[in-house]
Motif scaffolding. Structure first.
Motif, PDB file in Angstrom:
ATOM      1  N   ILE A   1      38.583  49.191  44.141  1.00 37.34           N
ATOM      2  CA  ILE A   1      39.067  47.906  44.680  1.00 37.34           C
ATOM      3  C   ILE A   1      40.504  48.044  45.171  1.00 37.34           C
ATOM      4  N   SER A   2      41.343  48.726  44.401  1.00 41.35           N
ATOM      5  CA  SER A   2      42.743  48.926  44.802  1.00 41.35           C
ATOM      6  C   SER A   2      42.834  49.670  46.122  1.00 41.35           C
ATOM      7  N   LYS A   3      41.984  50.665  46.278  1.00 37.50           N
ATOM      8  CA  LYS A   3      41.992  51.440  47.527  1.00 37.50           C
ATOM      9  C   LYS A   3      41.517  50.591  48.703  1.00 37.50           C
ATOM     10  N   ILE A   4      40.459  49.830  48.501  1.00 35.04           N
ATOM     11  CA  ILE A   4      39.932  48.976  49.571  1.00 35.04           C
ATOM     12  C   ILE A   4      40.964  47.916  49.967  1.00 35.04           C
ATOM     13  N   ALA A   5      41.662  47.374  48.978  1.00 32.76           N
ATOM     14  CA  ALA A   5      42.574  46.248  49.227  1.00 32.76           C
ATOM     15  C   ALA A   5      44.014  46.688  49.502  1.00 32.76           C
ATOM     16  N   ARG A   6      44.255  47.979  49.620  1.00 36.53           N
ATOM     17  CA  ARG A   6      45.615  48.497  49.771  1.00 36.53           C
ATOM     18  C   ARG A   6      46.394  47.818  50.904  1.00 36.53           C
ATOM     19  N   ASN A   7      45.779  47.634  52.053  1.00 38.50           N
ATOM     20  CA  ASN A   7      46.465  47.031  53.210  1.00 38.50           C
ATOM     21  C   ASN A   7      45.970  45.622  53.505  1.00 38.50           C
ATOM     22  N   THR A   8      45.440  44.966  52.490  1.00 40.21           N
ATOM     23  CA  THR A   8      44.871  43.639  52.655  1.00 40.21           C
ATOM     24  C   THR A   8      45.962  42.572  52.605  1.00 40.21           C
ATOM     25  N   GLU A   9      45.794  41.553  53.415  1.00 42.93           N
ATOM     26  CA  GLU A   9      46.743  40.449  53.399  1.00 42.93           C
ATOM     27  C   GLU A   9      46.650  39.661  52.103  1.00 42.93           C
ATOM     28  N   GLU A  10      45.429  39.456  51.611  1.00 43.84           N
ATOM     29  CA  GLU A  10      45.240  38.633  50.419  1.00 43.84           C
ATOM     30  C   GLU A  10      44.107  39.198  49.564  1.00 43.84           C
ATOM     31  N   LEU A  11      44.378  39.362  48.278  1.00 49.16           N
ATOM     32  CA  LEU A  11      43.388  39.813  47.308  1.00 49.16           C
ATOM     33  C   LEU A  11      43.179  38.691  46.303  1.00 49.16           C
ATOM     34  N   VAL A  12      41.938  38.238  46.169  1.00 55.52           N
ATOM     35  CA  VAL A  12      41.595  37.157  45.245  1.00 55.52           C
ATOM     36  C   VAL A  12      40.668  37.716  44.177  1.00 55.52           C
ATOM     37  N   LEU A  13      41.069  37.581  42.927  1.00 57.46           N
ATOM     38  CA  LEU A  13      40.262  38.019  41.792  1.00 57.46           C
ATOM     39  C   LEU A  13      39.768  36.795  41.047  1.00 57.46           C
ATOM     40  N   VAL A  14      38.473  36.756  40.791  1.00 55.82           N
ATOM     41  CA  VAL A  14      37.874  35.652  40.055  1.00 55.82           C
ATOM     42  C   VAL A  14      37.252  36.239  38.800  1.00 55.82           C
ATOM     43  N   GLY A  15      37.620  35.690  37.654  1.00 59.12           N
ATOM     44  CA  GLY A  15      37.055  36.208  36.415  1.00 59.12           C
ATOM     45  C   GLY A  15      37.370  35.298  35.247  1.00 59.12           C
ATOM     46  N   ASP A  16      36.673  35.526  34.167  1.00 58.22           N
ATOM     47  CA  ASP A  16      36.860  34.737  32.948  1.00 58.22           C
ATOM     48  C   ASP A  16      36.703  35.685  31.769  1.00 58.22           C
ATOM     49  N   ASP A  17      37.814  36.001  31.089  1.00 57.86           N
ATOM     50  CA  ASP A  17      37.728  36.972  29.998  1.00 57.86           C
ATOM     51  C   ASP A  17      36.860  36.488  28.847  1.00 57.86           C
ATOM     52  N   ASP A  18      36.581  35.190  28.771  1.00 58.04           N
ATOM     53  CA  ASP A  18      35.664  34.683  27.749  1.00 58.04           C
ATOM     54  C   ASP A  18      34.208  35.053  28.062  1.00 58.04           C
ATOM     55  N   GLN A  19      33.949  35.500  29.291  1.00 62.18           N
ATOM     56  CA  GLN A  19      32.595  35.879  29.681  1.00 62.18           C
ATOM     57  C   GLN A  19      32.423  37.394  29.785  1.00 62.18           C
ATOM     58  N   SER A  20      33.411  38.142  29.343  1.00 58.46           N
ATOM     59  CA  SER A  20      33.335  39.590  29.447  1.00 58.46           C
ATOM     60  C   SER A  20      32.302  40.154  28.482  1.00 58.46           C
ATOM     61  N   ILE A  21      31.326  40.882  29.025  1.00 56.71           N
ATOM     62  CA  ILE A  21      30.278  41.464  28.182  1.00 56.71           C
ATOM     63  C   ILE A  21      30.150  42.971  28.396  1.00 56.71           C
ATOM     64  N   TYR A  22      30.997  43.566  29.249  1.00 61.40           N
ATOM     65  CA  TYR A  22      30.830  44.979  29.574  1.00 61.40           C
ATOM     66  C   TYR A  22      31.951  45.856  29.015  1.00 61.40           C
ATOM     67  N   GLY A  23      32.505  45.511  27.857  1.00 65.85           N
ATOM     68  CA  GLY A  23      33.499  46.355  27.232  1.00 65.85           C
ATOM     69  C   GLY A  23      32.987  47.758  26.967  1.00 65.85           C
ATOM     70  N   TRP A  24      31.703  47.889  26.703  1.00 66.31           N
ATOM     71  CA  TRP A  24      31.087  49.182  26.413  1.00 66.31           C
ATOM     72  C   TRP A  24      31.138  50.136  27.600  1.00 66.31           C
ATOM     73  N   LYS A  25      31.279  49.577  28.838  1.00 71.17           N
ATOM     74  CA  LYS A  25      31.320  50.454  30.008  1.00 71.17           C
ATOM     75  C   LYS A  25      32.726  50.620  30.541  1.00 71.17           C
ATOM     76  N   GLY A  26      33.708  50.117  29.789  1.00 75.58           N
ATOM     77  CA  GLY A  26      35.088  50.356  30.168  1.00 75.58           C
ATOM     78  C   GLY A  26      35.819  49.170  30.762  1.00 75.58           C
ATOM     79  N   SER A  27      35.169  48.021  30.863  1.00 76.03           N
ATOM     80  CA  SER A  27      35.892  46.858  31.387  1.00 76.03           C
ATOM     81  C   SER A  27      36.900  46.414  30.343  1.00 76.03           C
ATOM     82  N   ASP A  28      38.026  45.939  30.821  1.00 74.01           N
ATOM     83  CA  ASP A  28      39.100  45.531  29.915  1.00 74.01           C
ATOM     84  C   ASP A  28      39.715  44.252  30.446  1.00 74.01           C
ATOM     85  N   ALA A  29      39.072  43.124  30.116  1.00 69.00           N
ATOM     86  CA  ALA A  29      39.551  41.827  30.597  1.00 69.00           C
ATOM     87  C   ALA A  29      40.921  41.575  30.053  1.00 69.00           C
TER      88      ALA A  29
END
Length: 83
Positions: free
Chosen positions: A55-83
């Motif tokens: 994502i960082s590479k794709i958005a490197r020259n982007t005018e605007e980066l919008v991230l949508v998320g809710d750490d209360d809904q994080s269920i993929y800690g086992w695969k390395g996500s770190d809300a």
């Protein structure tokens, strides 16, 4: 339940890739992305470090980066996500 060793053997025998393999190969190719006006990432709390690198590479020259998320809904800690 399939073991990791069997899964890796399965992939190698078929010259196949899993999702992380595809991301690693994309990063290794050093592809330059055109600048976008907007990059929107939904479920950002579920991204692994490798996915964040992409994502960082794709958005490197982007005018605007919008991230949508809710750490209360994080269920993929086992695969390395770190809300």
């Amino acid at each position: 339940m399939i073991s990791l060793t069997l899964f890796i053997r399965y992939l190698l025998e078929r010259t196949s890739l899993d999702f992380d393999d595809m991301l690693e190969k994309a990063l290794a190719k050093n592809i330059e992305f055109k600048p976008y006006k907007l990059v929107l990432v939904d479920e950002a709390q579920e991204l692994s470090k490798l996915e964040w690198q992409v994502i960082s590479k794709i958005a490197r020259n982007t005018e605007e980066l919008v991230l949508v998320g809710d750490d209360d809904q994080s269920i993929y800690g086992w695969k390395g996500s770190d809300a």
